[in-house]
Design a protein around this motif. Structure first.
Motif, PDB file in Angstrom:
ATOM      1  N   UNK A 200       1.212  -0.896   0.025  1.00  0.00           N
ATOM      2  CA  UNK A 200      -0.379   0.328   0.354  1.00  0.00           C
ATOM      3  C   UNK A 200       0.495   1.077   0.449  1.00  0.00           C
ATOM      4  N   UNK A 201       0.642   1.461  -0.761  1.00  0.00           N
ATOM      5  CA  UNK A 201       1.430   3.125  -0.970  1.00  0.00           C
ATOM      6  C   UNK A 201       0.695   4.767  -1.575  1.00  0.00           C
ATOM      7  N   UNK A 202       1.052   5.366  -0.720  1.00  0.00           N
ATOM      8  CA  UNK A 202       1.123   7.177  -0.635  1.00  0.00           C
ATOM      9  C   UNK A 202       0.268   7.026  -2.528  1.00  0.00           C
ATOM     10  N   UNK A 203      -1.026   7.662  -2.599  1.00  0.00           N
ATOM     11  CA  UNK A 203      -2.227   7.941  -3.147  1.00  0.00           C
ATOM     12  C   UNK A 203      -1.502   8.656  -4.162  1.00  0.00           C
ATOM     13  N   UNK A 204      -0.241   9.993  -3.505  1.00  0.00           N
ATOM     14  CA  UNK A 204       0.276  11.189  -4.275  1.00  0.00           C
ATOM     15  C   UNK A 204       1.095  10.234  -5.591  1.00  0.00           C
ATOM     16  N   UNK A 205       1.585   9.215  -4.558  1.00  0.00           N
ATOM     17  CA  UNK A 205       2.862   8.524  -6.118  1.00  0.00           C
ATOM     18  C   UNK A 205       1.773   7.562  -7.085  1.00  0.00           C
ATOM     19  N   UNK A 206       0.113   7.765  -7.126  1.00  0.00           N
ATOM     20  CA  UNK A 206      -1.021   7.169  -7.890  1.00  0.00           C
ATOM     21  C   UNK A 206      -1.367   7.923  -8.499  1.00  0.00           C
ATOM     22  N   UNK A 207      -0.719   9.109  -8.231  1.00  0.00           N
ATOM     23  CA  UNK A 207      -1.750  10.342  -8.826  1.00  0.00           C
ATOM     24  C   UNK A 207      -1.764  10.631  -9.996  1.00  0.00           C
ATOM     25  N   UNK A 208      -0.716  10.624 -10.684  1.00  0.00           N
ATOM     26  CA  UNK A 208      -0.954  10.454 -12.466  1.00  0.00           C
ATOM     27  C   UNK A 208      -1.749   9.578 -12.958  1.00  0.00           C
ATOM     28  N   UNK A 209      -2.134   7.842 -12.502  1.00  0.00           N
ATOM     29  CA  UNK A 209      -2.874   7.175 -13.043  1.00  0.00           C
ATOM     30  C   UNK A 209      -4.399   8.394 -12.783  1.00  0.00           C
ATOM     31  N   UNK A 210      -4.761   8.308 -11.958  1.00  0.00           N
ATOM     32  CA  UNK A 210      -6.360   8.731 -11.052  1.00  0.00           C
ATOM     33  C   UNK A 210      -6.433   9.577 -11.577  1.00  0.00           C
ATOM     34  N   UNK A 211      -5.416  10.695 -11.923  1.00  0.00           N
ATOM     35  CA  UNK A 211      -5.632  12.084 -12.695  1.00  0.00           C
ATOM     36  C   UNK A 211      -6.599  11.524 -13.533  1.00  0.00           C
ATOM     37  N   UNK A 230      -8.131   1.366   2.676  1.00  0.00           N
ATOM     38  CA  UNK A 230      -6.764   0.757   3.202  1.00  0.00           C
ATOM     39  C   UNK A 230      -5.704   1.605   2.748  1.00  0.00           C
ATOM     40  N   UNK A 231      -5.972   2.955   3.269  1.00  0.00           N
ATOM     41  CA  UNK A 231      -4.260   3.517   3.267  1.00  0.00           C
ATOM     42  C   UNK A 231      -3.092   2.925   4.252  1.00  0.00           C
ATOM     43  N   UNK A 232      -2.449   3.600   3.937  1.00  0.00           N
ATOM     44  CA  UNK A 232      -0.729   2.637   4.551  1.00  0.00           C
ATOM     45  C   UNK A 232      -0.881   2.796   5.534  1.00  0.00           C
ATOM     46  N   UNK A 233      -0.128   0.836   5.762  1.00  0.00           N
ATOM     47  CA  UNK A 233      -0.730   0.855   7.687  1.00  0.00           C
ATOM     48  C   UNK A 233      -1.552   1.063   8.553  1.00  0.00           C
ATOM     49  N   UNK A 234      -2.684   1.847   7.806  1.00  0.00           N
ATOM     50  CA  UNK A 234      -3.936   1.945   8.528  1.00  0.00           C
ATOM     51  C   UNK A 234      -3.566   3.303   9.582  1.00  0.00           C
ATOM     52  N   UNK A 235      -2.998   4.181   9.057  1.00  0.00           N
ATOM     53  CA  UNK A 235      -2.070   5.364   9.527  1.00  0.00           C
ATOM     54  C   UNK A 235      -3.369   6.509   9.452  1.00  0.00           C
ATOM     55  N   UNK A 236      -3.530   6.897  10.367  1.00  0.00           N
ATOM     56  CA  UNK A 236      -4.744   8.670   9.980  1.00  0.00           C
ATOM     57  C   UNK A 236      -3.828   9.574   9.148  1.00  0.00           C
ATOM     58  N   UNK A 237      -2.585   9.318   9.877  1.00  0.00           N
ATOM     59  CA  UNK A 237      -1.583  10.394   9.011  1.00  0.00           C
ATOM     60  C   UNK A 237      -1.826  10.106   7.657  1.00  0.00           C
ATOM     61  N   UNK A 238      -1.241   9.048   7.273  1.00  0.00           N
ATOM     62  CA  UNK A 238      -1.660   8.598   5.371  1.00  0.00           C
ATOM     63  C   UNK A 238      -2.890   8.612   5.051  1.00  0.00           C
ATOM     64  N   UNK A 239      -4.163   8.351   5.912  1.00  0.00           N
ATOM     65  CA  UNK A 239      -5.438   8.805   5.865  1.00  0.00           C
ATOM     66  C   UNK A 239      -5.111  10.489   5.194  1.00  0.00           C
ATOM     67  N   UNK A 240      -5.035  11.347   5.899  1.00  0.00           N
ATOM     68  CA  UNK A 240      -4.491  13.040   5.818  1.00  0.00           C
ATOM     69  C   UNK A 240      -3.976  12.952   4.738  1.00  0.00           C
ATOM     70  N   UNK A 241      -3.393  12.564   4.375  1.00  0.00           N
ATOM     71  CA  UNK A 241      -1.843  12.726   2.981  1.00  0.00           C
ATOM     72  C   UNK A 241      -3.189  12.646   1.691  1.00  0.00           C
ATOM     73  N   UNK A 242      -3.591  11.503   1.899  1.00  0.00           N
ATOM     74  CA  UNK A 242      -4.237  10.872   0.329  1.00  0.00           C
ATOM     75  C   UNK A 242      -5.562  11.324   0.378  1.00  0.00           C
ATOM     76  N   UNK A 243      -6.299  12.135   1.674  1.00  0.00           N
ATOM     77  CA  UNK A 243      -7.842  12.738   1.184  1.00  0.00           C
ATOM     78  C   UNK A 243      -7.366  14.303   0.360  1.00  0.00           C
ATOM     79  N   UNK A 244      -6.513  14.566   1.123  1.00  0.00           N
ATOM     80  CA  UNK A 244      -5.423  15.602   0.163  1.00  0.00           C
ATOM     81  C   UNK A 244      -5.429  15.366  -0.919  1.00  0.00           C
ATOM     82  N   UNK A 245      -4.345  14.512  -1.268  1.00  0.00           N
ATOM     83  CA  UNK A 245      -4.633  14.151  -2.224  1.00  0.00           C
ATOM     84  C   UNK A 245      -5.868  13.686  -3.345  1.00  0.00           C
TER      85      UNK A 245
END
Length: 253
Positions: A200-211, A230-245
Protein backbone atom coordinates in the motif's frame (compact mmCIF):
# COMPACT_ATOMS: atom_id res chain seq x y z
CA UNK A 1 -20.37 15.20 -9.98
CA UNK A 2 -17.89 13.15 -7.97
CA UNK A 3 -17.90 13.56 -4.20
CA UNK A 4 -15.08 12.51 -1.89
CA UNK A 5 -15.32 10.05 0.97
CA UNK A 6 -13.91 7.20 3.02
CA UNK A 7 -14.80 3.52 3.26
CA UNK A 8 -15.18 3.00 7.01
CA UNK A 9 -13.63 -0.47 7.03
CA UNK A 10 -10.32 1.25 6.34
CA UNK A 11 -10.27 1.88 10.08
CA UNK A 12 -11.95 -1.11 11.69
CA UNK A 13 -10.27 -0.44 15.03
CA UNK A 14 -11.71 3.09 15.30
CA UNK A 15 -15.12 3.90 16.72
CA UNK A 16 -17.87 5.48 14.67
CA UNK A 17 -17.18 8.84 16.31
CA UNK A 18 -13.45 8.55 15.58
CA UNK A 19 -14.07 7.71 11.90
CA UNK A 20 -16.41 10.66 11.57
CA UNK A 21 -13.92 13.00 13.24
CA UNK A 22 -11.15 11.86 10.90
CA UNK A 23 -13.27 12.33 7.77
CA UNK A 24 -14.48 15.74 8.88
CA UNK A 25 -10.94 16.86 9.71
CA UNK A 26 -9.75 15.64 6.30
CA UNK A 27 -12.48 17.75 4.64
CA UNK A 28 -14.07 14.87 2.75
CA UNK A 29 -17.79 14.75 2.01
CA UNK A 30 -19.05 11.42 3.31
CA UNK A 31 -18.61 7.85 4.44
CA UNK A 32 -19.46 4.40 3.14
CA UNK A 33 -20.32 2.58 6.37
CA UNK A 34 -19.42 -1.10 6.62
CA UNK A 35 -21.84 -3.75 7.82
CA UNK A 36 -19.24 -5.77 9.71
CA UNK A 37 -18.04 -3.42 12.45
CA UNK A 38 -19.40 0.11 12.46
CA UNK A 39 -22.97 -0.52 11.35
CA UNK A 40 -23.82 -4.20 11.88
CA UNK A 41 -26.53 -5.63 9.66
CA UNK A 42 -29.83 -5.90 11.51
CA UNK A 43 -28.94 -3.52 14.34
CA UNK A 44 -31.43 -0.78 13.51
CA UNK A 45 -30.77 1.45 16.55
CA UNK A 46 -27.07 1.40 15.69
CA UNK A 47 -27.78 2.36 12.08
CA UNK A 48 -29.97 5.25 13.16
CA UNK A 49 -27.29 6.43 15.57
CA UNK A 50 -24.60 6.27 12.86
CA UNK A 51 -26.87 8.22 10.52
CA UNK A 52 -27.44 10.90 13.14
CA UNK A 53 -23.76 11.22 14.02
CA UNK A 54 -22.82 11.43 10.35
CA UNK A 55 -25.37 14.13 9.59
CA UNK A 56 -24.52 16.11 12.73
CA UNK A 57 -20.91 16.30 11.50
CA UNK A 58 -22.08 17.75 8.19
CA UNK A 59 -21.22 14.56 6.31
CA UNK A 60 -23.28 12.35 4.01
CA UNK A 61 -23.82 8.60 4.06
CA UNK A 62 -22.34 7.58 0.73
CA UNK A 63 -23.37 3.91 0.79
CA UNK A 64 -23.75 0.81 2.93
CA UNK A 65 -20.83 -1.53 2.35
CA UNK A 66 -22.32 -4.94 3.00
CA UNK A 67 -20.70 -8.34 3.00
CA UNK A 68 -23.69 -9.97 1.39
CA UNK A 69 -22.50 -12.78 -0.88
CA UNK A 70 -24.86 -13.41 -3.76
CA UNK A 71 -26.12 -16.93 -4.28
CA UNK A 72 -25.20 -18.17 -0.80
CA UNK A 73 -28.70 -18.32 0.73
CA UNK A 74 -27.86 -15.59 3.21
CA UNK A 75 -30.62 -13.40 4.70
CA UNK A 76 -30.75 -10.04 2.95
CA UNK A 77 -33.50 -8.42 5.02
CA UNK A 78 -31.18 -7.35 7.90
CA UNK A 79 -28.91 -5.62 5.41
CA UNK A 80 -31.77 -3.85 3.68
CA UNK A 81 -33.32 -2.77 6.97
CA UNK A 82 -30.01 -1.34 8.20
CA UNK A 83 -29.38 0.45 4.91
CA UNK A 84 -32.81 2.06 5.13
CA UNK A 85 -32.25 3.13 8.74
CA UNK A 86 -28.84 4.48 7.80
CA UNK A 87 -30.27 6.45 4.89
CA UNK A 88 -27.84 4.84 2.48
CA UNK A 89 -28.62 5.42 -1.21
CA UNK A 90 -26.71 2.28 -2.28
CA UNK A 91 -25.97 -1.18 -0.91
CA UNK A 92 -22.72 -2.75 -2.08
CA UNK A 93 -22.80 -6.55 -2.47
CA UNK A 94 -20.39 -9.27 -3.59
CA UNK A 95 -20.81 -11.52 -6.64
CA UNK A 96 -20.36 -14.85 -4.88
CA UNK A 97 -18.00 -16.28 -2.27
CA UNK A 98 -14.57 -17.46 -3.45
CA UNK A 99 -16.12 -17.91 -6.87
CA UNK A 100 -13.73 -16.90 -9.63
CA UNK A 101 -15.16 -16.30 -13.08
CA UNK A 102 -12.70 -18.82 -14.54
CA UNK A 103 -14.07 -21.61 -12.37
CA UNK A 104 -17.75 -20.66 -12.27
CA UNK A 105 -20.26 -22.97 -13.93
CA UNK A 106 -23.41 -21.90 -15.73
CA UNK A 107 -25.33 -22.97 -12.64
CA UNK A 108 -23.14 -20.75 -10.47
CA UNK A 109 -23.76 -17.78 -12.71
CA UNK A 110 -27.50 -18.36 -12.79
CA UNK A 111 -27.65 -18.69 -9.01
CA UNK A 112 -25.78 -15.42 -8.49
CA UNK A 113 -27.78 -13.54 -11.12
CA UNK A 114 -31.12 -14.77 -9.77
CA UNK A 115 -30.22 -13.68 -6.26
CA UNK A 116 -28.95 -10.34 -7.53
CA UNK A 117 -32.23 -9.64 -9.29
CA UNK A 118 -34.16 -10.72 -6.20
CA UNK A 119 -32.37 -8.39 -3.80
CA UNK A 120 -32.34 -5.55 -6.34
CA UNK A 121 -36.13 -5.74 -6.56
CA UNK A 122 -36.41 -5.75 -2.76
CA UNK A 123 -34.10 -2.75 -2.49
CA UNK A 124 -35.85 -0.82 -5.24
CA UNK A 125 -39.07 -0.95 -3.23
CA UNK A 126 -37.18 0.85 -0.45
CA UNK A 127 -35.69 3.37 -2.88
CA UNK A 128 -32.18 1.97 -2.52
CA UNK A 129 -29.83 0.94 -5.34
CA UNK A 130 -27.74 -2.23 -5.39
CA UNK A 131 -24.20 -2.18 -6.76
CA UNK A 132 -21.64 -4.95 -7.19
CA UNK A 133 -18.18 -4.94 -5.67
CA UNK A 134 -15.56 -5.11 -8.46
CA UNK A 135 -13.25 -7.64 -6.89
CA UNK A 136 -11.04 -10.68 -7.29
CA UNK A 137 -12.44 -14.17 -6.65
CA UNK A 138 -15.98 -13.15 -7.53
CA UNK A 139 -17.92 -12.97 -10.79
CA UNK A 140 -16.66 -9.41 -11.20
CA UNK A 141 -12.99 -10.42 -11.20
CA UNK A 142 -12.71 -9.67 -14.92
CA UNK A 143 -14.37 -7.00 -17.01
CA UNK A 144 -16.03 -9.52 -19.33
CA UNK A 145 -17.49 -11.49 -16.44
CA UNK A 146 -18.74 -8.34 -14.73
CA UNK A 147 -20.42 -7.15 -17.92
CA UNK A 148 -22.04 -10.56 -18.41
CA UNK A 149 -23.48 -10.46 -14.89
CA UNK A 150 -24.71 -6.90 -15.35
CA UNK A 151 -26.39 -7.93 -18.60
CA UNK A 152 -28.42 -10.46 -16.61
CA UNK A 153 -29.37 -7.90 -13.96
CA UNK A 154 -30.97 -4.77 -15.41
CA UNK A 155 -30.92 -1.83 -13.07
CA UNK A 156 -27.97 -3.04 -11.01
CA UNK A 157 -24.83 -0.92 -10.92
CA UNK A 158 -21.18 -1.78 -10.35
CA UNK A 159 -18.40 -0.20 -8.34
CA UNK A 160 -14.92 0.04 -9.79
CA UNK A 161 -11.44 -0.14 -8.30
CA UNK A 162 -8.11 -0.89 -9.98
CA UNK A 163 -7.35 -4.62 -9.78
CA UNK A 164 -3.98 -5.51 -8.30
CA UNK A 165 -1.17 -5.19 -10.88
CA UNK A 166 -3.53 -3.89 -13.57
CA UNK A 167 -2.32 -1.50 -16.27
CA UNK A 168 -3.63 2.01 -16.78
CA UNK A 169 -4.85 1.24 -20.30
CA UNK A 170 -6.90 -1.77 -19.23
CA UNK A 171 -8.32 0.19 -16.31
CA UNK A 172 -9.44 2.98 -18.60
CA UNK A 173 -11.01 0.35 -20.86
CA UNK A 174 -12.93 -1.06 -17.89
CA UNK A 175 -14.13 2.36 -16.79
CA UNK A 176 -15.38 3.09 -20.28
CA UNK A 177 -17.10 -0.28 -20.63
CA UNK A 178 -18.79 0.03 -17.23
CA UNK A 179 -19.84 3.64 -17.81
CA UNK A 180 -23.58 3.01 -18.29
CA UNK A 181 -23.70 1.11 -14.99
CA UNK A 182 -20.85 2.70 -13.05
CA UNK A 183 -21.54 3.35 -9.38
CA UNK A 184 -18.96 4.46 -6.82
CA UNK A 185 -15.19 4.23 -6.92
CA UNK A 186 -12.80 2.83 -4.30
CA UNK A 187 -9.58 4.80 -4.38
CA UNK A 188 -6.14 3.51 -3.37
CA UNK A 189 -2.67 3.00 -4.80
CA UNK A 190 -1.23 -0.51 -4.53
CA UNK A 191 1.89 -1.88 -6.14
CA UNK A 192 3.57 -5.30 -6.22
CA UNK A 193 6.49 -5.38 -3.79
CA UNK A 194 8.25 -7.89 -6.05
CA UNK A 195 6.90 -10.98 -4.34
CA UNK A 196 3.28 -10.76 -5.56
CA UNK A 197 2.43 -9.10 -2.26
CA UNK A 198 0.42 -5.88 -2.07
CA UNK A 199 2.36 -2.81 -0.99
CA UNK A 200 0.00 0.00 0.00
CA UNK A 201 1.56 3.23 -1.18
CA UNK A 202 0.63 6.91 -0.72
CA UNK A 203 -2.06 7.97 -3.16
CA UNK A 204 0.18 10.83 -4.28
CA UNK A 205 2.49 8.27 -5.91
CA UNK A 206 -0.41 7.16 -8.10
CA UNK A 207 -1.82 10.62 -8.73
CA UNK A 208 -1.02 10.57 -12.45
CA UNK A 209 -2.96 7.34 -13.00
CA UNK A 210 -5.83 8.47 -10.81
CA UNK A 211 -6.02 11.77 -12.66
CA UNK A 212 -6.63 9.80 -15.85
CA UNK A 213 -9.27 7.61 -14.18
CA UNK A 214 -11.12 10.47 -12.56
CA UNK A 215 -11.01 12.55 -15.75
CA UNK A 216 -12.69 9.70 -17.63
CA UNK A 217 -15.31 9.23 -14.93
CA UNK A 218 -16.07 12.95 -14.72
CA UNK A 219 -17.16 12.90 -18.36
CA UNK A 220 -19.93 10.43 -17.53
CA UNK A 221 -23.41 11.59 -16.58
CA UNK A 222 -24.66 11.15 -13.03
CA UNK A 223 -23.30 11.57 -9.53
CA UNK A 224 -21.03 9.13 -7.69
CA UNK A 225 -18.51 8.88 -4.89
CA UNK A 226 -14.74 8.44 -4.96
CA UNK A 227 -13.85 6.94 -1.57
CA UNK A 228 -10.48 6.21 -0.04
CA UNK A 229 -9.88 2.66 1.09
CA UNK A 230 -6.97 0.80 2.72
CA UNK A 231 -4.47 3.55 3.46
CA UNK A 232 -0.85 2.71 4.17
CA UNK A 233 -0.24 1.10 7.57
CA UNK A 234 -3.85 1.92 8.49
CA UNK A 235 -2.43 5.25 9.61
CA UNK A 236 -4.50 8.38 10.20
CA UNK A 237 -1.57 10.47 8.99
CA UNK A 238 -1.49 8.47 5.76
CA UNK A 239 -5.23 8.93 5.43
CA UNK A 240 -4.94 12.69 5.89
CA UNK A 241 -2.30 12.86 3.17
CA UNK A 242 -4.33 10.65 0.82
CA UNK A 243 -7.43 12.77 1.47
CA UNK A 244 -5.54 15.89 0.46
CA UNK A 245 -4.42 14.16 -2.74
CA UNK A 246 -7.97 13.05 -3.52
CA UNK A 247 -9.35 16.53 -2.92
CA UNK A 248 -6.72 17.97 -5.25
CA UNK A 249 -7.48 15.42 -7.94
CA UNK A 250 -11.17 16.28 -7.82
CA UNK A 251 -10.52 20.01 -7.68
CA UNK A 252 -8.33 19.87 -10.78
CA UNK A 253 -11.24 18.68 -12.95
Amino acid sequence: MIRSGLVSITFRTLSVAEVIAAVAAAKLDGIEWGSDIHCPAGDIPAARDVATQTADAGLAVAAYGSYYRLGEDEPFEPILDSAAALGAPTIRVWAGRSLSSADATDADRSRVADDLNRIAAMSAEAGIAVALEYHANTLTDTLDSALALLADAPGVACYWQPPFKSAVAENLEAIDALAPRLSNIHVFHWIDDGTDTIDRRPLAEGAAQWSDYISAITEMPGDRWAMLEFVRDESLDAFTADAATLRNLLADL
